[in-house]
Design an enzyme around this catalytic site. Structure first.
Site, PDB file in Angstrom:
ATOM      1  N   VAL A   1       2.625  -2.679   9.004  1.00 48.70           N
ATOM      2  CA  VAL A   1       1.609  -3.730   8.947  1.00 48.70           C
ATOM      3  C   VAL A   1       0.576  -3.447  10.033  1.00 48.70           C
ATOM      4  O   VAL A   1       0.938  -3.124  11.165  1.00 48.70           O
ATOM      5  CB  VAL A   1       2.245  -5.120   9.160  1.00 48.70           C
ATOM      6  CG1 VAL A   1       1.181  -6.200   9.224  1.00 48.70           C
ATOM      7  CG2 VAL A   1       3.239  -5.418   8.036  1.00 48.70           C
TER       8      VAL A   1
ATOM      9  N   THR B   1     -12.012  -3.722  12.110  1.00 47.37           N
ATOM     10  CA  THR B   1     -11.554  -2.607  11.292  1.00 47.37           C
ATOM     11  C   THR B   1     -11.377  -1.401  12.188  1.00 47.37           C
ATOM     12  O   THR B   1     -12.116  -1.232  13.157  1.00 47.37           O
ATOM     13  CB  THR B   1     -12.538  -2.284  10.154  1.00 47.37           C
ATOM     14  OG1 THR B   1     -12.096  -1.081   9.499  1.00 47.37           O
ATOM     15  CG2 THR B   1     -13.960  -2.073  10.646  1.00 47.37           C
TER      16      THR B   1
ATOM     17  N   THR C   1     -11.274  -0.722   5.273  1.00 40.70           N
ATOM     18  CA  THR C   1     -10.865  -2.133   5.283  1.00 40.70           C
ATOM     19  C   THR C   1     -12.090  -3.020   5.093  1.00 40.70           C
ATOM     20  O   THR C   1     -13.195  -2.624   5.456  1.00 40.70           O
ATOM     21  CB  THR C   1     -10.218  -2.421   6.653  1.00 40.70           C
ATOM     22  OG1 THR C   1      -8.971  -1.754   6.680  1.00 40.70           O
ATOM     23  CG2 THR C   1     -10.030  -3.885   6.946  1.00 40.70           C
TER      24      THR C   1
HETATM   25  N1  ASP Z   1      -7.317  -1.845  10.565  1.00 39.11           N
HETATM   26  C1  ASP Z   1      -6.706  -1.402   9.357  1.00 39.11           C
HETATM   27  C2  ASP Z   1      -5.249  -1.160   9.587  1.00 39.11           C
HETATM   28  O1  ASP Z   1      -4.902  -0.562  10.577  1.00 39.11           O
HETATM   29  C3  ASP Z   1      -7.314  -0.168   8.802  1.00 39.11           C
HETATM   30  C4  ASP Z   1      -8.806  -0.147   8.759  1.00 39.11           C
HETATM   31  O2  ASP Z   1      -9.472  -0.975   9.323  1.00 39.11           O
HETATM   32  O3  ASP Z   1      -9.317   0.727   8.098  1.00 39.11           O
HETATM   33  O4  ASP Z   1      -4.466  -1.531   8.753  1.00 39.11           O
END
Ligand code: ASP
Length: 304
Positions: free
Chosen positions: A201, A223, A172
């Site tokens: 989501v 993230t 992300t």
């Molecule tokens: N936080 C993001 C999600 O769960 C994924 C990520 O940060 O890689 O959609």
């Protein structure tokens, strides 16, 4: 002092498996996004423009899990989430589960600036994008060979249960900035988690979970395993700890990642910017792709 920090996701990034060529690509992508965002601040631009610019650059880069190169759902499609928030009036905009918007962060910003709403999802978000004359792209624009491979190996590895967290590095992207006027902003954009259920989501577009900004306090972009960040209301937890309990930003971020989330069983990382312009970047995973630059001359890119 104006300053910007960015991340390109946190997760398991075993040094041994990160080939030098790939590492160079990640670093180049981070550097370009960081410098583009910083250039906005240097010319006297707003923190809102700086985070939009940095996140858009990361969305366009195939190595990161946002925009082109996003993680895929279990059906092999890209469904994108993004949010943006500014700290002066605490306005926010977000979109979730969009499939055809090339730069979801721009649509999130448009939701903030041109609609009466904060969060638009799916078909409604895309209808709004059309009205706002966004050029839509076919879903396969986002899909890269690497993400397809990741999805297939995830599915081969029997990690198809909704209860098993995906193991792959997340990727992300996000940015936080403070401009010369002292205004804070934060933005986050993601394809979510590999092999996710269509319609899932994550925390990124949820204001207070993955993204938050409040002038005089801090700006945060997170993230990691989103379900945990939502349950902990992670980004807001950090800012509230600073504002109401007088914790330093470092301490607040540490508490969130290493105490609150750890207890729940979630991991990830977070970038934060204090109202002073001080940058904090921390993670509970093996690594987090990140960069920081400020008016005092600091310029740093790091992974581990
Ligand atoms: N936080 C993001 C999600 O769960 C994924 C990520 O940060 O890689 O959609």
């Amino acid at each position: 002092m104006y300053a910007i920090a960015i991340h390109g996701g946190a997760g398991a990034v075993p040094r041994a498996t990160l080939a030098p060529e790939r590492e160079r690509k990640y670093r180049a992508g981070l550097e370009a996004a960081l410098d583009a965002g910083f250039a906005v601040l240097e010319r006297g631009g707003t923190s809102l423009d700086a985070v939009t610019t940095a996140v858009r650059a990361l969305e366009d880069h195939p190595s990161f899990n946002a925009g082109h190169g996003a993680a895929l759902t279990r059906d092999g499609a890209a469904e994108l989430d993004a949010a943006i928030m500014e700290g002066r009036q605490m306005r926010a905009g977000a979109v979730a589960s969009v499939r055809h918007v090339r730069n979801p962060v721009e649509l999130a910003r448009r939701v903030m600036e041109k609609s009466r709403h904060v969060l638009l999802v799916g078909a409604g978000a895309e209808e709004f994008a059309l009205e706002e004359k966004f050029v839509l792209v076919p879903n396969h624009y986002f899909r890269t060979a690497e993400r397809l491979e990741q999805l297939e190996s995830e599915q081969r590895g029997e990690r198809v249960s909704d209860l098993v967290p995906p193991s792959a590095a997340h990727g992300t992207v996000g940015a936080v900035a403070r401009d010369a006027h002292g205004d804070l902003a934060a933005a986050t954009s993601t394809g979510g988690m590999t092999n996710k259920r269509p319609g899932r989501v994550g925390d990124s577009p949820i204001i207070g979970a993955g993204t938050y900004a409040k002038n005089g306090v801090c700006a945060v972009s997170a993230t990691g395993h989103g379900e945990y960040f939502i349950r902990a209301v992670a980004a807001h937890h950090v800012c509230a700890a600073v504002e109401f309990r007088g914790l330093s930003l470092e301490r607040a971020v540490h508490e969130l990642l290493h105490e609150v989330l750890r207890k729940l069983g979630g991991d990830g990382g977070l970038i934060g910017l204090a109202h002073t312009g001080r940058i904090v970047m921390d993670f509970s995973t093996e690594g987090m792709f990140r960069g920081a630059r400020d008016a005092s001359g600091r310029r740093e890119i790091a992974i581990y």
